[in-house]
Design a protein around this motif. Structure first.
Motif, mmCIF file in Angstrom:
data_model
loop_
_atom_site.group_PDB
_atom_site.id
_atom_site.type_symbol
_atom_site.label_atom_id
_atom_site.label_comp_id
_atom_site.label_asym_id
_atom_site.label_seq_id
_atom_site.Cartn_x
_atom_site.Cartn_y
_atom_site.Cartn_z
ATOM 1 N N ALA A 1 49.522 52.087 2.275
ATOM 2 C CA ALA A 1 50.622 50.824 2.301
ATOM 3 C C ALA A 1 50.017 50.250 3.655
ATOM 4 O O ALA A 1 50.837 48.891 3.966
ATOM 5 C CB ALA A 1 51.823 50.914 2.188
ATOM 6 N N LEU A 2 49.303 50.761 4.313
ATOM 7 C CA LEU A 2 48.981 49.974 5.662
ATOM 8 C C LEU A 2 47.783 49.060 5.437
ATOM 9 O O LEU A 2 46.630 49.580 4.956
ATOM 10 C CB LEU A 2 48.612 51.179 6.815
ATOM 11 C CG LEU A 2 48.953 51.097 8.357
ATOM 12 C CD1 LEU A 2 50.361 50.936 8.308
ATOM 13 C CD2 LEU A 2 48.405 52.159 8.949
ATOM 14 N N THR A 3 48.008 47.927 6.071
ATOM 15 C CA THR A 3 46.972 46.789 5.912
ATOM 16 C C THR A 3 46.014 46.930 7.129
ATOM 17 O O THR A 3 46.411 47.703 8.245
ATOM 18 C CB THR A 3 47.560 45.615 5.795
ATOM 19 O OG1 THR A 3 48.241 45.223 6.967
ATOM 20 C CG2 THR A 3 48.409 45.214 4.692
ATOM 21 N N GLU A 4 44.884 46.109 7.154
ATOM 22 C CA GLU A 4 44.203 46.315 8.526
ATOM 23 C C GLU A 4 44.839 45.443 9.655
ATOM 24 O O GLU A 4 44.803 45.864 10.847
ATOM 25 C CB GLU A 4 43.099 45.421 8.139
ATOM 26 C CG GLU A 4 42.155 46.327 7.329
ATOM 27 C CD GLU A 4 41.588 47.602 7.760
ATOM 28 O OE1 GLU A 4 41.397 47.652 8.894
ATOM 29 O OE2 GLU A 4 41.443 48.708 7.066
ATOM 30 N N HIS A 5 45.747 44.431 9.294
ATOM 31 C CA HIS A 5 46.587 43.915 10.400
ATOM 32 C C HIS A 5 47.399 44.684 10.849
ATOM 33 O O HIS A 5 47.593 44.658 12.184
ATOM 34 C CB HIS A 5 47.401 42.631 9.589
ATOM 35 C CG HIS A 5 48.179 41.911 10.657
ATOM 36 N ND1 HIS A 5 47.626 41.056 11.429
ATOM 37 C CD2 HIS A 5 49.419 41.679 10.660
ATOM 38 C CE1 HIS A 5 48.788 40.586 12.073
ATOM 39 N NE2 HIS A 5 49.722 40.813 11.503
ATOM 40 N N ASP A 6 48.032 45.617 10.082
ATOM 41 C CA ASP A 6 48.891 46.695 10.553
ATOM 42 C C ASP A 6 48.326 47.648 11.505
ATOM 43 O O ASP A 6 48.752 47.769 12.559
ATOM 44 C CB ASP A 6 49.537 47.458 9.516
ATOM 45 C CG ASP A 6 50.545 46.879 8.592
ATOM 46 O OD1 ASP A 6 51.263 45.910 8.936
ATOM 47 O OD2 ASP A 6 50.572 47.127 7.290
ATOM 48 N N ARG A 7 46.983 47.986 11.181
ATOM 49 C CA ARG A 7 46.314 49.041 12.040
ATOM 50 C C ARG A 7 45.952 48.261 13.439
ATOM 51 O O ARG A 7 45.998 48.674 14.412
ATOM 52 C CB ARG A 7 45.109 49.293 11.347
ATOM 53 C CG ARG A 7 45.287 50.115 10.184
ATOM 54 C CD ARG A 7 43.849 50.647 9.493
ATOM 55 N NE ARG A 7 44.423 51.399 8.242
ATOM 56 C CZ ARG A 7 44.581 52.805 8.005
ATOM 57 N NH1 ARG A 7 44.434 53.504 9.441
ATOM 58 N NH2 ARG A 7 44.577 53.242 6.911
ATOM 59 N N LYS B 1 50.306 49.920 14.124
ATOM 60 C CA LYS B 1 51.322 50.453 13.253
ATOM 61 C C LYS B 1 50.931 51.866 12.419
ATOM 62 O O LYS B 1 49.515 51.736 12.218
ATOM 63 C CB LYS B 1 52.003 49.355 12.388
ATOM 64 C CG LYS B 1 52.527 48.567 13.235
ATOM 65 C CD LYS B 1 53.299 47.407 12.185
ATOM 66 C CE LYS B 1 53.890 45.993 13.034
ATOM 67 N NZ LYS B 1 54.511 45.089 12.372
ATOM 68 N N ILE B 2 51.872 52.322 12.232
ATOM 69 C CA ILE B 2 51.489 53.690 11.438
ATOM 70 C C ILE B 2 52.540 53.920 10.337
ATOM 71 O O ILE B 2 53.762 53.335 10.555
ATOM 72 C CB ILE B 2 51.400 55.039 12.126
ATOM 73 C CG1 ILE B 2 52.690 55.056 12.777
ATOM 74 C CG2 ILE B 2 50.182 54.805 13.280
ATOM 75 C CD1 ILE B 2 52.954 56.602 13.449
#
Length: 329
Positions: free
Chosen positions: A62-68, A72-73
């Motif tokens: 559920a983690l997006t490239e923007h989250d990374r 974010k984790i």
């Protein structure tokens, strides 16, 4: 195994290690962070790493490239590889509510259709099972098959009510729909999850698809039966299904004023209610996002779409709460 210190932005600390997820380490220490599926698919446990490094134990789907890019984790997928500082909130409302494994028996089975049943379970009188409306349990059935189901009953009732959908070739579905009978002995483990009502004074928008209506029935029924609750905001419910016969529940609140909307995802003859997707119908109703909180339960596709759409419409990210149903066979 080296213990590592994990600190939160609330100045709370617990110990973790590189072989156990941050979420599990927190739960063992008595802290409760946001979580739902625990498989990396729903994104509910997303948090930001302020300092330190982590190792991924399972894929953060559920983690997006923007989250990374924002560091974010998902705490259900990652373990610490150094001391950490994370931006995670401890949910004090869940303190004192402990996960138990208990025997239970099938009290009653209601067959709504060939693909949907209602189930009432009775627990031992000494069980003292405590939960918050909105949480879920795991049922451990024949051959130790384990599946998660949201509770539709309230904490004050003396039985656990579940709604169960049949999935083709599902191992547990085969038991529920072809073998289960009254008085069968099962085991249950729970309560689990962090889907519960946070602030009853706000305008409340509930979204559900299919049997995702179960925890919302639990939350609304809990409010309706609470002698101390006085409704001050608007409450709206949008419930979506594929076919008219899948709307198996009819509301009958004693004091709650709820704007209930039935939403069919496909066109049908003589259908008098909404057609489309629940998130689209809800957004077209022009809710005041600054005064609202949204609670969504059901398919992961609906939840991800709803979150994106509602946040784009001005809802604060910390006012969107969800519980995604992740299918198992």
């Amino acid at each position: 195994m080296n213990d590592l210190k994990i600190n939160t932005s609330e100045a709370k600390q617990f110990v973790g290690n590189a072989t156990e997820t941050i979420l599990n380490s927190a739960l063992k220490s008595g802290l409760v962070f946001e979580y739902s599926c625990k498989t990396g698919q729903c994104g509910v446990c997303k948090t930001k790493v302020i300092s330190g490094t982590v190792v991924e134990l399972q894929t953060q789907l559920a983690l997006t490239e923007h989250d990374r890019a924002e560091n974010k984790i998902l705490t259900c997928c990652c373990a610490p590889s150094s001391d950490l500082l994370i931006d995670a909130e401890d949910l004090a409302s869940l303190h004192g509510i402990y996960i138990k494994t208990l025997p239970c028996r099938i009290k009653h089975i209601t067959r709504f259709s060939d693909e949907l049943i209602g189930l009432a379970l009775r627990l031992p009188q000494t069980a003292h099972f405590k939960f918050l409306e909105g949480q879920y349990i795991d049922i451990i059935g024949p051959n130790s098959i384990r599946r998660s189901y949201s509770v539709a009953s309230t904490a004050e009732q003396n039985e656990i009510v579940l709604f169960i959908k049949c999935f083709e070739n599902g191992q547990m579905s085969n038991y529920w729909f072809n073998q289960a009978k009254e008085n069968d002995l099962l085991r249950m483990e729970g309560p689990k999850g962090t889907f519960f009502l946070r602030d009853s004074t706000q305008d409340l928008v509930f979204l559900a698809t299919g049997t995702g209506i179960a925890p919302i029935i639990s939350i609304l029924s809990g409010l309706d039966n609470d002698p101390d609750f006085v409704q001050s905001g608007a409450i709206s419910l949008y419930w979506g299904n594929r076919f008219p016969e899948e709307f198996f529940w009819t509301h009958s609140f004693k004091k709650l004023q709820v704007n209930v909307n039935y939403v069919l995802s496909r066109k049908a003859d003589n259908w008098p209610h909404h057609t489309g997707y629940v998130q689209d119908v809800a957004l077209a109703s022009d809710h005041n996002m600054a005064k609202s909180a949204v609670y969504a339960c059901g398919s992961n596709i609906m939840i991800q779409s709803a979150k994106e759409r509602f946040l784009a419409s001005g809802l604060a990210e910390n006012k969107f709460y969800s519980d995604a149903f992740v299918q198992s066979y």
